[in-house]
Scaffold this motif. Structure first.
Motif, mmCIF file in Angstrom:
data_model
loop_
_atom_site.group_PDB
_atom_site.id
_atom_site.type_symbol
_atom_site.label_atom_id
_atom_site.label_comp_id
_atom_site.label_asym_id
_atom_site.label_seq_id
_atom_site.Cartn_x
_atom_site.Cartn_y
_atom_site.Cartn_z
ATOM 1 N N GLU A 45 16.660 -4.674 1.339
ATOM 2 C CA GLU A 45 15.725 -5.589 0.667
ATOM 3 C C GLU A 45 15.286 -6.712 1.592
ATOM 4 O O GLU A 45 14.153 -7.205 1.480
ATOM 5 N N SER A 46 16.163 -7.114 2.519
ATOM 6 C CA SER A 46 15.804 -8.216 3.426
ATOM 7 C C SER A 46 14.707 -7.796 4.413
ATOM 8 O O SER A 46 14.047 -8.637 5.001
ATOM 9 N N GLN A 47 14.527 -6.487 4.619
ATOM 10 C CA GLN A 47 13.511 -5.983 5.535
ATOM 11 C C GLN A 47 12.251 -5.509 4.808
ATOM 12 O O GLN A 47 11.343 -4.969 5.431
ATOM 13 N N LYS A 48 12.197 -5.735 3.507
ATOM 14 C CA LYS A 48 11.058 -5.246 2.726
ATOM 15 C C LYS A 48 9.776 -5.980 3.122
ATOM 16 O O LYS A 48 9.710 -7.199 3.118
ATOM 17 N N PRO A 49 8.710 -5.266 3.479
ATOM 18 C CA PRO A 49 7.443 -5.909 3.848
ATOM 19 C C PRO A 49 6.797 -6.582 2.630
ATOM 20 O O PRO A 49 7.074 -6.224 1.479
ATOM 21 N N ASN A 50 5.929 -7.533 2.893
ATOM 22 C CA ASN A 50 5.213 -8.222 1.817
ATOM 23 C C ASN A 50 4.245 -7.270 1.127
ATOM 24 O O ASN A 50 3.629 -6.418 1.760
ATOM 25 N N SER A 51 4.108 -7.464 -0.172
ATOM 26 C CA SER A 51 3.164 -6.647 -0.944
ATOM 27 C C SER A 51 1.901 -7.430 -1.288
ATOM 28 O O SER A 51 0.978 -6.880 -1.896
ATOM 29 N N GLU A 52 1.844 -8.701 -0.871
ATOM 30 C CA GLU A 52 0.672 -9.527 -1.190
ATOM 31 C C GLU A 52 0.482 -10.559 -0.088
ATOM 32 O O GLU A 52 1.442 -11.044 0.500
ATOM 33 N N LYS A 53 -0.775 -10.845 0.236
ATOM 34 C CA LYS A 53 -1.061 -11.884 1.224
ATOM 35 C C LYS A 53 -2.395 -12.542 0.896
ATOM 36 O O LYS A 53 -3.243 -11.953 0.226
ATOM 37 N N THR A 54 -2.516 -13.784 1.351
ATOM 38 C CA THR A 54 -3.760 -14.516 1.090
ATOM 39 C C THR A 54 -4.855 -14.045 2.033
ATOM 40 O O THR A 54 -4.586 -13.506 3.103
ATOM 41 N N CYS A 73 16.132 10.856 9.321
ATOM 42 C CA CYS A 73 15.331 9.849 8.613
ATOM 43 C C CYS A 73 16.209 9.128 7.589
ATOM 44 O O CYS A 73 16.567 9.700 6.558
ATOM 45 N N GLY A 74 16.533 7.910 7.864
ATOM 46 C CA GLY A 74 17.274 7.111 6.899
ATOM 47 C C GLY A 74 16.315 6.477 5.908
ATOM 48 O O GLY A 74 15.100 6.680 5.969
ATOM 49 N N PRO A 75 16.811 5.692 4.984
ATOM 50 C CA PRO A 75 15.929 4.992 4.040
ATOM 51 C C PRO A 75 14.967 4.074 4.801
ATOM 52 O O PRO A 75 15.366 3.362 5.712
ATOM 53 N N GLN A 76 13.699 4.124 4.445
ATOM 54 C CA GLN A 76 12.711 3.276 5.099
ATOM 55 C C GLN A 76 11.609 2.893 4.106
ATOM 56 O O GLN A 76 11.337 3.613 3.146
ATOM 57 N N TRP A 77 11.004 1.758 4.361
ATOM 58 C CA TRP A 77 9.938 1.269 3.493
ATOM 59 C C TRP A 77 8.635 1.960 3.829
ATOM 60 O O TRP A 77 8.296 2.129 5.004
ATOM 61 N N GLU A 78 7.910 2.358 2.811
ATOM 62 C CA GLU A 78 6.602 2.998 2.968
ATOM 63 C C GLU A 78 5.548 2.133 2.302
ATOM 64 O O GLU A 78 5.774 1.582 1.214
ATOM 65 N N LEU A 79 4.391 2.019 2.950
ATOM 66 C CA LEU A 79 3.370 1.056 2.524
ATOM 67 C C LEU A 79 2.046 1.742 2.248
ATOM 68 O O LEU A 79 1.640 2.649 2.967
ATOM 69 N N SER A 80 1.348 1.262 1.213
ATOM 70 C CA SER A 80 -0.021 1.707 0.980
ATOM 71 C C SER A 80 -0.964 0.794 1.766
ATOM 72 O O SER A 80 -0.539 -0.205 2.348
ATOM 73 N N GLU A 81 -2.250 1.121 1.781
ATOM 74 C CA GLU A 81 -3.234 0.283 2.458
ATOM 75 C C GLU A 81 -3.498 -0.986 1.648
ATOM 76 O O GLU A 81 -3.323 -1.013 0.425
ATOM 77 N N TRP A 82 -3.935 -2.042 2.316
ATOM 78 C CA TRP A 82 -4.275 -3.287 1.632
ATOM 79 C C TRP A 82 -5.528 -3.089 0.778
ATOM 80 O O TRP A 82 -6.452 -2.375 1.160
ATOM 81 N N SER A 83 -5.543 -3.751 -0.376
ATOM 82 C CA SER A 83 -6.730 -3.726 -1.233
ATOM 83 C C SER A 83 -7.798 -4.656 -0.658
ATOM 84 O O SER A 83 -7.559 -5.366 0.322
ATOM 85 N N GLU A 84 -8.987 -4.648 -1.251
ATOM 86 C CA GLU A 84 -10.017 -5.596 -0.840
ATOM 87 C C GLU A 84 -9.597 -7.004 -1.228
ATOM 88 O O GLU A 84 -8.821 -7.215 -2.159
ATOM 89 N N CYS A 85 -10.113 -7.969 -0.483
ATOM 90 C CA CYS A 85 -9.825 -9.364 -0.805
ATOM 91 C C CYS A 85 -10.478 -9.707 -2.145
ATOM 92 O O CYS A 85 -11.635 -9.358 -2.397
ATOM 93 N N SER A 86 -9.713 -10.344 -2.999
ATOM 94 C CA SER A 86 -10.222 -10.684 -4.337
ATOM 95 C C SER A 86 -11.180 -11.869 -4.325
ATOM 96 O O SER A 86 -11.831 -12.155 -5.335
ATOM 97 N N ALA A 87 -11.263 -12.573 -3.207
ATOM 98 C CA ALA A 87 -12.075 -13.801 -3.155
ATOM 99 C C ALA A 87 -13.559 -13.485 -3.038
ATOM 100 O O ALA A 87 -13.966 -12.499 -2.433
ATOM 101 N N VAL A 103 4.489 -1.255 -1.993
ATOM 102 C CA VAL A 103 5.616 -1.080 -1.075
ATOM 103 C C VAL A 103 6.684 -0.282 -1.806
ATOM 104 O O VAL A 103 7.135 -0.689 -2.885
ATOM 105 N N ARG A 104 7.065 0.866 -1.241
ATOM 106 C CA ARG A 104 8.066 1.703 -1.904
ATOM 107 C C ARG A 104 9.107 2.170 -0.905
ATOM 108 O O ARG A 104 8.871 2.202 0.308
ATOM 109 N N CYS A 105 10.275 2.527 -1.437
ATOM 110 C CA CYS A 105 11.361 3.033 -0.600
ATOM 111 C C CYS A 105 11.255 4.548 -0.540
ATOM 112 O O CYS A 105 10.929 5.201 -1.530
ATOM 113 N N SER A 106 11.513 5.120 0.656
ATOM 114 C CA SER A 106 11.393 6.572 0.824
ATOM 115 C C SER A 106 12.446 7.326 0.020
ATOM 116 O O SER A 106 12.274 8.519 -0.242
ATOM 117 N N VAL A 107 13.512 6.637 -0.348
ATOM 118 C CA VAL A 107 14.544 7.242 -1.211
ATOM 119 C C VAL A 107 14.757 6.291 -2.386
ATOM 120 O O VAL A 107 13.820 5.643 -2.836
#
Length: 456
Positions: A228-237, A191-205, A217-221
């Motif tokens: 950093e170029s492969q880091k997933p988005n932490s926010e979306k519309t 297991c090399g360094p990899q991005w780990e993600l939480s679930e999306w929150s509810e839509c604020s709208a 979005v956090r790094c496993s190490v």
């Protein structure tokens, strides 16, 4: 003279194997030494009898007249042992070539065209012994590093012909059968360094408007080791829900006391058009009905009336909760709100308070692995971890745990591959099963799966 004679209705060629008989026997005839010796014994025995007697019916001592058809014949034996050591099987008869005196000889002495066809009949063996059966190994529990694979182990026994069933494990254990292992270690690439993600929150709208959804979005190490170029988005519309939500209220409850102290309350819920209760955040807070009214007298002067506390603004850990505090009273039994200065004689209750929800343990997931199959139905996996801050924890809500396994299908397979388990058992006589057409029988269709499938 001698060559034209017949002795006791037995021609000289009778002693020659059926497959080697010819219209005439010449010096060039091919005959084995043993058979040639037999020919000579018979020949000289008959010629000797002829020259010592003037009669043509001289018989060898101890022999009756035997016809050519009875010199060698086929004899059907008893049935062979049962083909199955337990439950039902097949017993087959067979033919052997015998001489006129009952002695078994080589099959070449009998006419192959008149050989009897073998017959078959069902037979029953002893009680079947139990056995362990295992399922296939599961995929590795981790997509990288060390994990585990699991399989199901059950005790099976054939209870009756064509009826194979799982039974209590005690039967296999009592028979002294070693139980196959149900878990084994598996190891994938490190297991090399990899991005780990939480679930999306509810839509604020709110309904019919645009808003945002967020996730961690956090790094496993260490963060510096993740790309950093492969880091997933932490926010979306996101778009708010349809404007089909509305507040509903229950009937008022009884009054809890006298004027100034007494309160009536009711339940407030946000529902969609189908009547299903949904999160209060999906309804417009500006139009939310009051849940608490003053009571106790037909005319009740202005005083502070506290509404119910709203939910804590933090999903975990410490946060703040708020409530609406109004200056209100009753005039002729009708609810009225007044300016706050009418209630300043008494201290206004708190509108905010600290709150604490469960410890902040959050589910994080890695990205999905590749599909296990390039065509047809497969599975893909990902790791699911619970973190409390930077430490792995056990406090995450199990009901909201993300799935770690998912079905996938990249494309349909051109043709369905045969089942891996479809094969002929070594203990089954599948040639015979096909010959007597037993593939329609459940037991033999399973025991000779491959042969029966090819036959169909």
């Amino acid at each position: 003279l001698i060559s034209g004679l017949r002795f006791n209705q037995i021609s000289i060629s009778t002693a020659v194997p059926y497959s080697m008989r010819r219209p005439e026997l010449s010096e060039n005839s091919h005959m084995s030494p043993s058979r040639l010796r037999l020919f000579r014994r018979l020949f000289f025995a008959h010629t000797t009898s002829f020259f010592h007697s003037n009669e043509f019916d001289v018989s060898p001592v101890g022999h009756d007249d035997i016809s050519l058809a009875d010199m060698y014949r086929w004899k059907v034996s008893a049935y062979a042992p049962c083909s199955s050591t337990c439950t039902s099987g097949i017993s087959t008869s067979y033919a052997m070539c015998v001489r006129y005196d009952g002695v078994e000889v080589d099959e070449s002495y009998c006419d192959a065209l008149t050989r009897p066809e073998p017959t078959h009949e069902f037979c029953t063996g002893r009680d079947c012994q139990p056995r362990w059966e295992t399922s296939r190994w599961s995929e590795c529990s981790r997509t990288c590093g060390e994990g585990s694979q699991y399989r199901t182990v059950r005790c099976w026994k054939m209870l009756a012909p064509g009826f194979d069933s799982s039974v209590y494990d005690d039967l296999c254990e009592a028979a002294g059968l070693a139980r196959p292992m149900e878990r084994k270690a598996c190891k994938n690439k490190a297991c090399g360094p990899q991005w780990e993600l939480s679930e999306w929150s509810e839509c604020s709208a709110r309904c019919g408007s645009q808003g945002t959804m967020k996730r961690e979005v956090r790094c496993s190490v260490e963060v510096s080791l993740c790309d950093e170029s492969q880091k997933p988005n932490s926010e979306k519309t996101c778009t708010g829900p349809p404007c089909d939500r509305h507040w509903t209220t229950s009937d008022w409850g009884p009054c809890s006391g006298s004027c100034g102290e007494g309160r009536m309350s009711r339940f407030i819920a946000c529902r969609n058009l189908e009547g299903k209760v949904i999160s209060n955040s999906q309804c417009d807070p500006a139009t939310k009905p009051l849940a608490v009214h003053p009571c106790g007298d037909k005319n009740c002067p202005a005083h502070w009336v506290e509404q119910e506390w709203e939910q804590c603004d933090a999903s975990c850990g410490r946060g703040m909760k708020t409530r609406l505090v109004l200056c209100a009273g009753l005039e002729n039994g009708v609810y009225r709100e007044y300016p706050e200065k009418r209630c300043e004689a008494s201290q206004k209750p708190e509108e905010q308070a600290a709150c604490f929800r469960r410890p902040c343990s959050t589910w994080f997931t890695t990205s999905w692995s590749q599909c296990s199959k390039t065509c047809g139905a497969g599975v893909r996996l990902r790791e699911v971890k619970c973190y409390q801050g930077e430490v792995l924890a056990q406090g995450c809500d199990p009901t909201s745990k993300p799935e770690a396994r998912q079905m996938c299908q990249l494309q349909p397979c051109p043709t369905e591959a045969p089942e891996d388990a479809c094969e002929d058992k070594a203990t089954a006589n599948c040639v015979l099963v096909l010959k007597v057409k037993l593939c329609s029988h459940w037991y033999y269709r399973k025991a000779c799966c491959w042969s029966c499938r090819l036959k169909s």
